[in-house]
Scaffold this motif. Structure first.
Motif, PDB file in Angstrom:
ATOM      1  N   ASP A  32       0.809  -1.233   0.000  1.00 14.60           N
ATOM      2  CA  ASP A  32       0.000   0.000   0.000  1.00 14.60           C
ATOM      3  C   ASP A  32       0.835   1.273   0.000  1.00 14.60           C
ATOM      4  O   ASP A  32       0.297   2.366   0.232  1.00 14.60           O
ATOM      5  CB  ASP A  32      -0.960   0.028   1.196  1.00 14.60           C
ATOM      6  CG  ASP A  32      -2.135  -0.908   1.021  1.00 14.60           C
ATOM      7  OD1 ASP A  32      -2.543  -1.131  -0.130  1.00 14.60           O
ATOM      8  OD2 ASP A  32      -2.648  -1.418   2.037  1.00 14.60           O
ATOM      9  N   SER A 343      -2.515   4.358  -7.831  1.00 16.16           N
ATOM     10  CA  SER A 343      -2.855   3.590  -6.633  1.00 16.16           C
ATOM     11  C   SER A 343      -4.053   2.677  -6.885  1.00 16.16           C
ATOM     12  O   SER A 343      -4.118   1.564  -6.349  1.00 16.16           O
ATOM     13  CB  SER A 343      -3.135   4.522  -5.455  1.00 16.16           C
ATOM     14  OG  SER A 343      -4.231   5.374  -5.734  1.00 16.16           O
ATOM     15  N   GLN A 347      -4.088  -1.369  -6.353  1.00 14.40           N
ATOM     16  CA  GLN A 347      -5.063  -2.069  -5.527  1.00 14.40           C
ATOM     17  C   GLN A 347      -5.751  -3.179  -6.304  1.00 14.40           C
ATOM     18  O   GLN A 347      -6.022  -4.266  -5.761  1.00 14.40           O
ATOM     19  CB  GLN A 347      -6.105  -1.072  -4.998  1.00 14.40           C
ATOM     20  CG  GLN A 347      -5.582  -0.103  -3.952  1.00 14.40           C
ATOM     21  CD  GLN A 347      -5.258  -0.780  -2.633  1.00 14.40           C
ATOM     22  OE1 GLN A 347      -5.674  -1.908  -2.386  1.00 14.40           O
ATOM     23  NE2 GLN A 347      -4.511  -0.100  -1.789  1.00 14.40           N
TER      24      GLN A 347
END
Length: 362
Positions: A32, A343, A347
């Motif tokens: 992350d 991002s 994910q």
């Protein structure tokens, strides 16, 4: 079909790629966290090359840059590129295969710079022997048949919207509500160069305005829905060609037209130097977006767990406050500015690698 590569481990390093006209933005994420993000310039002479050749040079420039900064290529577990113009598909993370590559290289469903996302990811897969994916491209189509109908039986509405960012924001809001995206209903409004407002029902976007054509609210550069007679007048009375009309309503309208600006930097200056004038235009946009949110709430029969505002225009609190004041009676409003492409791609690939969801074959 390319052979599936299965990885079982606790930590993953994922390369993500977002191709743009003048440069290719890439990032490397792990746990992350963004380890590195960079914009690799695109050379002008590449424009004359075939799509395949352009993808090859874009890929080479990324690989060379990663090597130059000292990150080991063998440490990368997977690559995920931004999805391009494919046939209408449901949302999810797709394993890149030969059929997808052929459709993109031949521009079978149209050309957009995002087409390079899968092409670059595929070439990186071939070099590093790692799985490659795309996620939630703009052609995601989960609309109800009823929502596609118009007043002309042979003319159907199309689903073209900011699927990647909308679904990513919806998942984040669901997480904040300690729930799963598939168990809730949302109205998500992406506010940017285009504006799309989607009705998310238990993991599927059952209705959404076509942001590419400019249906629905106006945006930074699109006219949005306009009265039919005005469009007819443009076609037949003003002497404009089809190309000129499309250019006007898709790329030269909205905030750009009202404020006589060209990009978001100029919008910032306009807001600083002509605040009252800019806010009057924001009032128009806020009203139109609020109406669209109301429409999508009706599509969900009023069952709305939350409303999300995202995209670059969501950075302007005056605009978002106006929308909140007009829509918060429907549900709580969450503001998550920007597009967050890299991002979101990370994910998507991470969910597949950790077996939270299965990759879909195109």
């Amino acid at each position: 079909m390319m052979e599936e590569i299965r990885i079982v481990k606790d930590s993953f390093r994922i390369l993500v790629v977002n191709p743009l006209i003048d440069y290719t933005k890439y990032g490397i994420f792990e746990n992350d966290t963004s380890l590195y993000e960079w914009d690799v310039p695109v050379k002008k002479e590449w424009e004359k090359l075939s799509i395949h050749e352009q993808a090859k040079y874009r890929t080479k420039s990324i690989i060379n840059h990663i090597e130059d900064i000292g990150i080991g290529l063998t440490s990368i577990d997977a690559v995920c590129g931004r999805g391009g113009l494919l046939r209408p598909i449901s949302g999810g993370t797709y394993r890149i295969n030969e059929k997808m590559i052929n459709d993109l290289e031949q521009a079978r469903y149209g050309f957009h710079v995002s087409n390079f996302g899968a092409l670059i990811a595929n070439k990186i897969e071939e070099k590093l022997n790692i799985p490659s994916y795309i996620a939630d491209p703009v052609v995601v189509d989960e609309m109800m048949d009823l929502a596609k109908s118009t007043g002309l039986p042979k003319r159907k509405r199309k689903s073209i919207f900011h699927a990647l960012n909308q679904k990513s924001v919806a998942r984040e809001i669901a997480s904040q509500l300690n729930a799963n995206y598939d168990d809730l209903c949302f109205v998500i409004a992406h506010l940017g160069g285009g504006v799309t407002v989607g009705a998310h029902q238990y993991g599927r976007v059952i209705d959404v305005n076509n942001g590419f054509d400019g249906e629905g609210p106006m945006s930074f550069e699109r006219a949005g829905s306009i009265p039919n007679h005005h469009l007819i007048d443009m076609c037949f009375l003003e002497g404009k060609t089809e190309k000129q009309i499309k250019q006007k309503i898709i790329f030269e309208s909205g905030l750009k037209s009202y404020l006589e600006i060209q990009d978001f930097d100029e919008l910032d200056r306009a807001y600083a130097e002509r605040q009252k004038e800019t806010e009057e235009v924001f009032d128009i946009l806020a009203y139109q977006v609020s109406k669209e949110i109301g429409k999508m709430s009706a599509a969900l029969s009023g069952n709305v767990n939350a409303i999300g505002l995202t995209g670059n225009l969501a950075n302007y609190s005056y605009l978002t406050d106006k929308i909140i004041n007009q829509t918060s009676w429907i549900a709580d409003v969450y503001i998550m500015p920007g597009e967050n492409v890299l991002s979101s791609l990370y994910q998507a690939a991470y969910r597949v690698l950790t077996e939270q969801e299965q990759a879909i074959q195109y």
